[in-house]
Scaffold this active site. Structure first.
Site, short mmCIF file in Angstrom:
data_model
loop_
_atom_site.label_atom_id
_atom_site.label_comp_id
_atom_site.label_asym_id
_atom_site.label_seq_id
_atom_site.Cartn_x
_atom_site.Cartn_y
_atom_site.Cartn_z
N ASN A 19 -6.58 -2.48 2.06
CA ASN A 19 -6.58 -3.88 1.86
C ASN A 19 -7.95 -4.52 2.14
OD1 ASN A 19 -3.58 -4.22 2.50
ND2 ASN A 19 -3.29 -4.81 4.08
N ARG A 46 1.09 -0.75 0.28
CA ARG A 46 0.00 -0.01 0.36
C ARG A 46 1.02 1.01 0.10
NH1 ARG A 46 -4.42 -0.98 4.56
NH2 ARG A 46 -2.14 -1.59 5.11
#
Ligand code: FE
Ligand code: MG
Ligand code: ZN
Ligand code: ZN
Lengths: 757, 336
Positions: A39, A21
C-alpha cells in the site's frame, strides 16, 4: 524460451481496505510471478516479474477480476529491468503520498451471507460478520492509515482464530480490519428506554416486541433506525404520534426482492439498485392491494424499500417475515442518532426497546434514497453506500472546501481532479447539525489528507454554512445558489463551455438581493447571466410562506385581485380568519416581510393550495409532491396560457394560468385534470423560453437542476419536449438535483475562480 | 452588493453593524480595546467612578402607540447607563430638525422627554439644536448622552456570564418593535400593542443588592433578545440555551408575528433587560423583579449551558434544539 520481464504498476482509487493486496498476491501465484505488492499513500504499488505472456495476463486480470469493493481510478504500468528473485510477498505500507481513498460501507457479501446462515459455521447468526469484500468502512474509520487501531474496532482484540484469518494472505479475511467473531467481537444487547438490560436473547426479544406492535430502535451501520411492523396500522400510528411526524413517508425493510415485489411495482433496474452493495432506499409505485398500513406513506403513491444492508438487518428481516418500517432514528428535524447515550436520550420518548451493540459508529450516515426517472436512477439523497466515493471533476483544481446550502446540507472537498461529496448532514438550523457539519469537514479533511486552500459558500448572508465558512480564515468564494446547481449538473456530466441552465427550486438568494428559484441562466463555471426567470410573487411572511403554502396561493390571487382578494369564492381564502384578513392584506400591500421571489417551488405551492391539496406542510416539498401525485391521476391535453414577456431578461409569467385554474375550479373541472394541465403549462413555458434563449445565443445544451426536478411528471414532460425540439438535455445521475448536490457545483466554481498555481 | 458603501443593514444592530464597528470604527477611534462592547463606558475621574453613554434616535414614525421619539431618547440612554449598574445622573440632548417640522409636534416630544426624565430621576443639563434644509433630514433626529454614578464594585459586564447562570427577562418581548411597525405601516390592528419604552434604572437598583451574583445586565433593543444574547455569548465565550416555551410574549405580539412570519426573538424592545445571574440567586432575582412594576411578567428564559465558543441555541416547542444566530440585516427567507 520466452522472455522474462518485470513491470512496476501503480494503481490508485479505492484499493485499500477492500482485499486488493491479497487479490494481487493470489493472482501472482496463479501466473507464477515473483515480486511484491504494498500500500502507498494513495493506492497500491506492485512490482511483478515473470514470463511476458503471464505478466500481460496478470495485468488484464488485475483490472477484470478486481475485488467487488475496489474501484480502480488510475492504472500506470512501466517496464523495468528484471531483478530476479522468487516468490511474491506483501510488504509493509509505504508512507506519504497524495492521500488515498476510502471505501463506503458495504452490504454483506454472498460468502459471508452463506456463513451467516450456515449452522456449522463459527459465525452462524453472528450479526457482525464481515470480510475484506464487505462490511462497515466509512462509518467506523476514525483516522488514517486504514488499520484496525484507526477504526472503532480498536477496542476488540482478535481471538486466535480471527487472527489466523487476518494474517493469511489466501484467506478472505486477510487484513479485514473489522474482522470479528462471536468469541472476540462486538455483541448485541437489548435495553429498555431507561437503559436497563432486558433479559433473554436480544434478537429474539426484539423480534417478539416487534410482533407485539412495539417500537424498537435498532443500531445499524450509519446510525439508529426506528423499526415497527409495517402491516400494523396501530403500530405505525403509534410511531407517527411519538415521532411527531404526521405525514412524511416511512421507508421499509424487506428480506428479499420477492418480498418487495409483493407491495410495489419493481422493475429489473429497480431490483438491481435495491440489491446493489450500496443498499439504497428505492422509491417504487405502490401496488393496489397490499397489507402495508396506509399510515406508512399517506397521500403518496410510492413506497420506499430497502433490502438488508448489514447482517443484523438480514437476521431481523428473515425472522420477522413481513416488511418492517425502518425510519431514521431522530426527532423531527434533528440529525439521526448514532451514539448510544445520545440515542437513548433522544429516542427514549419514541422507542420501547433499543437493540444496540458495543461497536461504536464514528461517522453518522443516513440511508441513501433513489427514484427512477425516465428509466434512469436519480438520487434524492446520496449518503450511506456511496460516500465518500470520488466524483470526477472537469479538471485539476485547487483544493476547495465547499459548504453547500442550509437545508439538506452536504459538503464537498476536492483534491486534484476529484471531488468528495460528504454524507447527508441535514438542516443546519438545528444546533446539532451545524456541529456535525464542522466535525464532518474536519474528519474528511483528515481521512483524505486534504488541506483546502479556498472555501466556497452560498451567497445567502445568513446561511449558517456561510457564517461558518467566513470564519475559517481562508479565501472565500460566495457562489450564487442557482449558479452552483447548474455547475453541479455540468460537472457530473463532464461539460465545459457555455450552457443554458434551467434551475428550478424552492428559494435561493439572488445577486440582486431578491429570492430566486425559477431561473434561466446562461454561462459556465466562470460566471453566468440571468437570461430569464419566473414571474415574481410575494412570499407573505417569508419562511412562513414555505411552511404554509396557502400564503402563496393568496399571494398569487392578490396579484390578480388586489384588495378584493378575500372576496374570491375560493376555499383557500378560509385559511385566514376574518379578523386577521386586514393585517394579511396590509402585509401584501406594504410588502411587510413579504419578499419577492421568482421561485418555481413556491408557484407549485400556490397551485397546490389553490386546489385545496395542501395548505400547511409537515415536511419539505409536501405540497408539490402531493400535487404531482394528484396530477398523475388526471389527464389534460392542453396547457394553460402563460405570458412570456419579451426583451432582455425574459419573464415567464404564470398569472394567466392562475386565472384559468380559478375558472376551471369554478366550472367544476376535476382537480386532477387541473393539476395535470398545470404541470404541462410549466413545461410548455419553460421550453418556449429555452427556444428564445437558443435563438439569441445559439446554445442548445440545457441543464436541468434544482429540487423541483425531483418532480417526475414535470421532469419527463420537460425532457421530452426539449428533446423533441432538438435540445441536448442534461440531468443529474450521480448527485441529487436538490441542495444535497449543491456543494459539488460550488467547489468547481471556486476552483475556476482560484486557478491552480 | 457594493462593499464600499454603507447599507441600511449596517444600522440593523446585526452582524453588519458589528462588522462596521469592529473593522472600521473602533480601530480608527478607540483607545480602549473593549470600547463598543458594552452599553456604556466606565470612567474613573479623580477617584470617582462614572458611566458615560451616548445614543442617537432616528425612529420612524416619531409617534407610535405608547410613546414617541422623545421618551425613547431619554429612556434609551438612561437604560444604557443602568445596564452598567450605574445610577443615571444627567443627560445632554441634541436635536437635528428638518426645515418645516411642526412646532406643535416638537412641543409634544419635549413634554414627553421632560416627563420621562422626571420618572427616571435624571436631569437634562445641556443641549444643542440644529436645523437642516428640507429633504436633508427626516423631521427630527435626537441624540442623548448621559452620565451615571457607579456606586458598586461589581463586575457587571457582557463578558461575565458563567456556566450555570440563569437568564432572566423582566417581561414580555417584542412589544416595541411591533408597536412601531404597526404605526409605521398603518396596520390598524386593534391588539393594544404599545411600546414597552421605560426607564429601567429602578429595576436595576432593586437588583444591585444581589451583589456579585449579578453577572450581566443588557437591554435587548435593536436586533432583539436573540442578537443581544449572541453578543453576550461571544463576549463571555459561553453557550446559552433558551427554552422556547418559557419566553414571555404578549398574545397580541404573538398573533401579529405569526401572521407576518416574524420571529419575536429578533424584534426590538425598549423597556426590557436581560439579567444573567448566578443560579443560587436566580430565584431571588426573579422575585425582586416581579415585585417591581416593570417586572411583573419576569421569567427565567434560559441558562448558560457550556463554555464553548459563543453559541446560542433554543429548545423548541416541538422538542428539537435550533441554533440562534445574529442576522446580517433584516429577516430573510432561507428555506430552500
Ligand atoms: Fe436549491
Ligand atoms: Mg443603546
Ligand atoms: Zn464478506
Ligand atoms: Zn474472533
Amino acid at each position: 524460451m520466452t522472455s522474462r520481464e518485470r513491470a512496476s504498476l501503480e494503481i490508485d482509487g479505492i484499493v485499500q481496505g477492500v482485499g486488493f493486496r491479497p487479490f494481487v498476491y493470489r493472482l501472482a501465484l496463479r501466473f507464477g510471478l515473483s515480486g511484491w505488492v504494498r500500500n502507498t499513500g494513495s493506492g497500491v504499488q506492485i512490482e511483478a516479474e515473470g514470463d511476458a505472456g503471464d505478466l500481460l495476463a496478470f495485468c488484464h486480470a488485475l483490472r477484470d477480476e478486481a475485488p467487488p469493493l475496489a474501484v480502480i481510478g488510475s492504472f500506470r504500468i512501466e517496464n523495468i529491468a528484471p531483478a530476479g528473485g522468487d516468490g511474491f510477498v506483501i510488504l509493509d505500507s509505504a508512507k506519504a503520498g497524495k492521500g488515498g481513498e476510502i471505501s463506503p460501507d458495504c452490504e454483506v457479501c454472498d460468502d459471508c451471507l452463506a456463513e451467516l446462515f450456515d449452522p456449522n459455521n463459527r459465525r452462524y447468526l453472528y450479526p457482525f460478520i464481515n470480510c475484506t469484500n464487505c462490511g462497515p468502512r466509512y462509518s467506523i474509520i476514525t483516522g488514517i492509515p486504514y488499520d484496525r487501531p484507526a477504526t472503532t474496532m480498536a477496542g476488540f482484540a482478535m481471538c486466535d482464530d480471527c487472527l489466523a484469518e487476518y494474517h493469511d494472505p489466501l484467506n478472505r479475511r486477510f487484513h479485514a480490519q473489522p474482522n470479528a467473531c462471536p468469541v472476540c467481537g462486538p455483541r448485541l444487547n437489548l435495553v429498555d428506554r431507561d437503559g436497563a438490560a432486558v433479559a433473554g436473547d436480544p434478537l429474539g426479544e426484539a423480534l417478539a416486541a416487534l410482533r407485539e406492535g412495539r417500537i424498537v430502535a435498532v443500531k445499524g451501520v450509519g446510525g439508529y433506525h426506528l423499526a415497527v411492523d409495517a402491516c400494523s396500522e396501530a403500530a405505525v400510528g403509534l410511531l407517527r404520534r411519538r415521532k411527531k411526524r404526521d405525514e412524511k413517508p416511512f421507508a421499509m425493510l424487506a428480506a428479499d426482492l420477492d418480498a418487495v415485489r409483493r407491495h410495489v411495482q419493481c422493475s429489473d433496474l429497480e431490483g438491481r439498485l435495491l440489491a446493489g452493495v450500496e443498499r439504497p432506499i428505492v422509491l417504487m409505485r405502490k401496488l393496489p392491494q397490499t397489507p402495508i398500513a396506509e399510515l406508512v406513506a399517506p397521500g403518496n403513491g410510492w413506497f420506499g424499500f430497502m433490502l438488508p444492508g448489514n447482517p443484523l438487518q438480514h437476521l431481523l428481516a428473515r425472522s420477522f417475515g413481513g416488511p418492517l418500517v425502518m425510519t431514521s432514528g431522530n426527532l423531527s428535524d434533528e440529525p439521526i442518532a448514532y451514539r448510544d447515550d445520545e440515542a437513548l436520550r433522544m429516542l427514549s420518548g419514541i422507542a420501547d426497546l433499543f437493540l444496540t451493540n458495543d461497536r461504536e459508529i464514528h461517522t453518522r450516515t443516513d440511508d441513501s434514497v433513489i427514484r427512477l426517472y425516465r428509466g434512469e436512477p436519480l438520487f434524492l439523497r446520496r449518503s450511506r453506500g456511496y460516500v465518500p466515493r470520488a466524483l470526477a471533476l472537469p479538471g485539476e483544481q485547487v483544493s476547495v472546501l465547499a459548504l453547500g446550502a442550509e437545508l439538506k446540507a452536504t459538503l464537498c472537498l476536492t483534491r486534484g481532479a476529484q471531488g468528495f461529496l460528504s454524507q447527508h448532514i441535514g438542516d443546519l438550523k438545528n444546533a446539532a447539525t451545524l456541529a456535525s457539519l464542522e466535525e464532518s469537514a474536519a474528519h474528511l479533511e483528515r481521512l483524505l489528507e486534504i488541506k483546502p486552500t479556498v472555501v466556497a459558500h452560498d451567497l445567502h448572508p445568513d446561511y449558517l454554512s456561510t457564517v461558518y465558512g467566513q470564519g475559517l480564515g481562508l479565501p472565500c468564494v460566495a457562489v450564487q445558489h442557482h449558479h452552483a446547481h447548474m455547475a453541479s449538473c455540468m460537472a457530473e456530466n463532464a461539460l465545459d463551455g457555455e450552457v443554458i441552465g434551467v434551475i428550478l427550486d424552492g428559494t435561493g438568494y439572488g445577486t440582486d438581493g431578491t429570492i430566486w428559484g425559477g431561473e434561466f441562466l446562461v454561462g459556465g463555471y466562470q460566471g453566468f447571466e440571468r437570461r430569464g426567470h419566473f414571474g415574481q410573487l410575494a412570499m407573505p411572511g417569508g419562511d412562513a410562506a414555505v411552511k404554509e403554502p396557502y400564503r402563496m396561493a393568496l399571494s398569487a390571487l392578490y396579484r390578480l385581485h388586489g384588495a378584493e382578494l378575500f372576496r374570491q369564492p375560493l376555499a383557500v381564502c378560509d385559511q385566514v380568519r376574518e379578523a386577521d384578513r386586514p393585517l394579511f392584506l396590509k402585509m401584501l400591500e406594504k410588502g411587510i416581510n413579504a419578499p419577492l421571489t421568482s421561485s418555481c417551488g413556491r408557484l407549485f405551492d400556490a397551485v397546490s393550495a389553490l386546489l385545496g391539496v395542501r395548505h400547511r406542510i409537515s415536511y419539505e416539498g409536501q405540497a408539490a409532491i402531493e400535487l404531482e401525485a394528484l396530477a398523475e391521476t388526471g389527464s389534460a391535453t392542453e396547457p394553460y396560457p402563460y405570458f412570456l414577456a419579451g426583451g432582455a431578461g425574459d419573464v415567464l409569467d404564470f398569472g394567466p394560468a392562475v386565472v384559468a385554474i380559478c375558472a376551471d375550479l369554478a366550472a367544476g373541472r376535476s382537480r386532477a385534470d387541473i393539476a395535470r394541465a398545470f404541470h404541462k403549462t410549466v413545461a410548455a413555458g419553460l421550453v418556449d423560453l429555452c427556444g428564445r434563449i437558443r435563438t439569441a445565443t445559439g446554445l442548445d445544451r440545457v441543464i436541468l437542476s434544482g429540487g423541483v426536478f425531483q418532480n417526475r411528471l414535470l421532469t419527463e414532460d420537460v425532457a421530452e419536449q426539449l428533446a423533441a425540439e432538438e435540445f441536448r438535455v442534461y440531468c443529474h445521475r450521480l448527485v441529487p438535483p436538490n441542495d444535497g448536490g449543491l456543494a459539488l457545483g460550488q467547489a468547481v466554481i471556486a476552483g475556476r475562480i482560484f486557478p491552480r498555481k | 452588493m457594493n462593499n464600499d458603501l454603507i447599507l441600511l443593514g449596517h444600522g440593523s444592530g446585526g452582524r453588519l453593524s458589528h462588522q462596521l464597528l469592529e473593522e472600521l470604527i473602533i480601530p480608527q477611534l478607540s483607545s480602549v480595546p473593549v470600547a463598543g462592547q458594552n452599553d456604556a463606558a466606565l470612567l474613573n475621574i479623580g477617584g470617582v467612578k462614572l458611566a458615560f453613554s451616548t445614543d442617537s434616535y432616528v425612529v420612524d414614525p416619531i409617534f407610535f402607540p405608547g410613546g414617541n421619539i422623545g421618551d425613547l431618547a431619554i429612556n434609551g440612554t438612561v437604560n444604557d447607563l443602568a445596564m452598567m449598574g450605574a445610577r443615571p445622573l444627567c443627560l445632554s440632548v441634541g436635536f437635528i430638525l428638518e426645515e418645516g417640522f411642526s412646532k406643535e409636534e416638537l412641543a409634544r416630544i419635549l413634554a414627553s422627554m421632560r416627563e420621562a426624565a422626571e420618572t427616571a430621576g435624571v436631569a437634562i443639563v445641556t443641549g444643542d439644536t440644529k436645523v437642516v434644509p428640507k429633504g436633508k433630514g427626516d423631521r427630527i433626529f435626537i441624540n442623548t448622552s448621559g452620565i451615571g454614578a457607579v456606586e458598586h464594585n461589581l463586575q457587571i459586564d457582557g463578558a461575565s456570564a458563567q456556566v450555570g447562570d440563569k437568564i432572566i427577562v423582566n417581561g414580555c418581548i417584542g412589544d416595541h418593535g411591533i408597536a412601531v411597525l404597526s404605526a409605521r405601516e398603518g396596520l390598524e390592528i386593534d391588539s393594544g400593542i404599545r411600546t414597552d419604552s421605560a426607564a429601567l434604572n429602578g429595576v436595576v437598583a432593586s437588583l444591585l443588592p444581589l451583589g456579585s451574583a449579578l453577572h450581566v445586565l443588557r437591554d435587548p433593543t435593536r436586533g432583539g433578545v436573540a442578537t443581544t444574547l449572541k453578543e453576550i455569548a461571544l463576549q463571555s465565550g459561553v453557550t446559552i440555551t433558551l427554552d422556547e416555551k418559557s419566553l414571555p410574549i404578549n398574545p397580541g405580539v404573538k398573533g401579529v408575528c405569526s401572521i407576518l412570519g416574524l420571529d419575536p426573538l429578533y424584534v426590538a424592545n425598549e423597556g426590557k433587560l436581560l439579567a444573567i445571574v448566578a443560579p443560587e440567586q436566580a430565584e431571588e432575582a426573579l422575585a425582586v423583579m416581579r415585585r417591581h412594576p416593570l417586572g411583573k411578567d419576569a421569567a427565567v428564559i434560559g441558562e448558560v449551558t457550556g463554555t464553548s465558543s459563543g453559541k446560542v441555541q433554543m429548545e423548541t416547542l416541538v422538542g428539537g434544539v435550533r441554533g440562534v444566530e445574529m442576522l446580517a440585516g433584516e429577516q430573510l427567507p432561507r428555506i430552500c
